[in-house]
Each structure stands twice: as structure tokens, then as C-alpha cells.
Design an enzyme around this catalytic site. Structure first.
Site, short mmCIF file in Angstrom:
data_model
loop_
_atom_site.label_atom_id
_atom_site.label_comp_id
_atom_site.label_asym_id
_atom_site.label_seq_id
_atom_site.Cartn_x
_atom_site.Cartn_y
_atom_site.Cartn_z
N ASP A 31 118.78 40.27 -10.29
CA ASP A 31 119.81 41.20 -10.74
C ASP A 31 119.41 41.79 -12.09
O ASP A 31 118.93 41.08 -12.98
CB ASP A 31 121.16 40.49 -10.85
CG ASP A 31 122.32 41.47 -10.91
OD1 ASP A 31 123.11 41.50 -9.95
OD2 ASP A 31 122.43 42.21 -11.91
N ILE A 32 119.61 43.07 -12.25
CA ILE A 32 119.21 43.76 -13.47
C ILE A 32 120.09 43.37 -14.66
O ILE A 32 119.69 43.49 -15.81
CB ILE A 32 119.23 45.30 -13.23
CG1 ILE A 32 118.31 46.01 -14.20
CG2 ILE A 32 120.64 45.85 -13.26
CD1 ILE A 32 118.03 47.45 -13.82
N ASN A 39 130.72 40.14 -3.02
CA ASN A 39 131.86 41.01 -3.31
C ASN A 39 131.99 42.03 -2.18
O ASN A 39 130.99 42.67 -1.80
CB ASN A 39 131.65 41.72 -4.65
CG ASN A 39 131.61 40.74 -5.82
OD1 ASN A 39 132.35 39.76 -5.83
ND2 ASN A 39 130.74 40.98 -6.77
N GLY A 92 135.74 43.82 -5.94
CA GLY A 92 134.86 43.99 -7.09
C GLY A 92 133.48 44.49 -6.75
O GLY A 92 132.57 44.46 -7.58
N GLN A 93 133.29 44.98 -5.51
CA GLN A 93 131.97 45.48 -5.13
C GLN A 93 131.67 46.80 -5.83
O GLN A 93 132.53 47.70 -5.88
CB GLN A 93 131.90 45.68 -3.61
CG GLN A 93 130.50 46.04 -3.12
CD GLN A 93 130.40 46.08 -1.60
OE1 GLN A 93 131.40 45.93 -0.89
NE2 GLN A 93 129.21 46.30 -1.09
N HIS A 103 125.08 42.69 -0.31
CA HIS A 103 124.19 41.81 -1.05
C HIS A 103 124.88 40.48 -1.31
O HIS A 103 126.09 40.43 -1.51
CB HIS A 103 123.72 42.43 -2.35
CG HIS A 103 124.82 43.00 -3.19
ND1 HIS A 103 125.41 44.22 -2.92
CD2 HIS A 103 125.45 42.52 -4.29
CE1 HIS A 103 126.35 44.45 -3.82
NE2 HIS A 103 126.40 43.43 -4.66
N HIS A 121 124.85 37.48 -3.94
CA HIS A 121 124.40 37.02 -5.25
C HIS A 121 124.13 35.51 -5.19
O HIS A 121 124.93 34.77 -4.60
CB HIS A 121 125.49 37.21 -6.31
CG HIS A 121 125.88 38.62 -6.59
ND1 HIS A 121 125.39 39.33 -7.65
CD2 HIS A 121 126.76 39.44 -5.97
CE1 HIS A 121 125.95 40.53 -7.69
NE2 HIS A 121 126.79 40.63 -6.67
P1 AMP Z 1 128.49 44.01 -6.93
O1 AMP Z 1 129.65 44.04 -7.89
O2 AMP Z 1 128.48 42.74 -6.12
O3 AMP Z 1 128.39 45.25 -6.08
O4 AMP Z 1 127.23 43.88 -7.84
C1 AMP Z 1 126.20 44.81 -7.90
C2 AMP Z 1 125.11 44.18 -8.71
O5 AMP Z 1 123.95 44.96 -8.59
C3 AMP Z 1 125.42 44.00 -10.19
O6 AMP Z 1 125.33 42.63 -10.53
C4 AMP Z 1 124.34 44.84 -10.87
O7 AMP Z 1 123.86 44.26 -12.05
C5 AMP Z 1 123.26 44.88 -9.80
N1 AMP Z 1 122.36 46.02 -9.86
C6 AMP Z 1 122.70 47.33 -9.94
N2 AMP Z 1 121.60 48.11 -9.97
C7 AMP Z 1 120.54 47.27 -9.88
C8 AMP Z 1 119.13 47.46 -9.85
N3 AMP Z 1 118.57 48.67 -9.91
N4 AMP Z 1 118.33 46.36 -9.78
C9 AMP Z 1 118.88 45.13 -9.73
N5 AMP Z 1 120.20 44.89 -9.73
C10 AMP Z 1 121.02 45.94 -9.81
#
Ligand code: AMP
Ligand code: ZN
Length: 111
Positions: free
Chosen positions: A30-31, A86, A92-93, A99, A101
């Protein structure tokens, strides 16, 4: 999905810190990690969320869930880890490509 950020990562158009890849699944860090270890497992084929999944996604969902503990262990999470999915805006998505986590290494965290 041309405007999907995770599809762009799958296509190699956006870089990621890749942990694992096979024909169906991509795993990357995760970034914006919320713990010392925070990575995500995604199906390579676009599906927006768990709510859009059907029987055709059964195998890839199983594959992802079986892969999660293996990769968590390899990342040093030998004492356990959290898995978070999420789903939808109310869940909270933020990125609408399914994906899972995997989060850990920051000590116990009650739900
Ligand atoms: P969610 O709230 O479950 O949709 O979380 C989306 C997740 O994607 C967040 O934790 C972000 O930090 C992560 N994210 C968004 N863009 C990127 C990216 N380019 N590379 C890695 N993680 C990302
Ligand atoms: Zn996508």
C-alpha cells in the site's frame, strides 16, 4: 476499466512495489501504509468490489484468501495480521477495484 488505478497497476502503466504475481492475482505494498506491513491482494481482472462478485469470482477469491497468510508470514507477520475488505462507499472503499488489505506488525489492535 481504463480509468481504474489498480487496472493501470496491473497493466504496468503505474508503478507499484510488487510482492507477488501470478496469472490471476497481483500483490503490492500500500502506498500509504497504516502499519509497518501493509499490502494488498487484488484480482488482475477488474471487479469493483465484493458486492459485484459472483460465482465466476469464486476461484480467485479463494486464491487470494489462501495467499494472504502465506505472504503475511513471508513479510514477518508470524504473530498474526489483519485482513480488511472495504466494500462500497458506506464501507469506506476508495479504490473501486476489489482488494484485500493485509495489515500487521504494529502490535495488537482491537476491532
Ligand atoms: P480502500 O479504502 O480499501 O479502497 O483503500 C484503497 C487503498 O489503496 C488505500 O489504502 C490507498 O493507500 C491505496 N492506494 C491508492 N493508490 C495506490 C497506489 N498507486 N499504489 C498502492 N496503493 C494505493
Ligand atoms: Zn480495475
Amino acid at each position: 476499466m481504463s480509468d481504474c488505478i489498480f487496472c493501470k497497476i496491473v497493466a504496468g502503466e503505474i508503478p507499484c512495489r510488487k510482492l507477488y504475481e501470478d496469472e490471476d492475482v497481483l500483490v503490492f505494498h500500500d502506498i500509504h501504509p497504516v502499519a509497518p506491513v501493509h499490502f494488498m491482494l487484488i484480482p488482475k481482472a477488474h471487479v469493483a468490489s465484493l458486492a459485484e462478485c459472483d460465482q465466476s469470482h469464486r476461484d480467485v477469491l479463494g486464491k487470494i484468501l489462501l495467499l494472504a497468510p502465506k505472504l503475511a508470514w513471508e513479510q514477518g507477520l508470524t504473530d498474526g495480521f489483519r485482513t480488511v475488505i472495504n466494500t462500497g462507499r458506506g464501507g469506506g472503499q476508495e479504490v473501486f477495484h476489489l482488494h484485500v488489505h493485509v495489515i500487521g506488525g504494529g502490535g495488537p489492535r482491537p476491532l
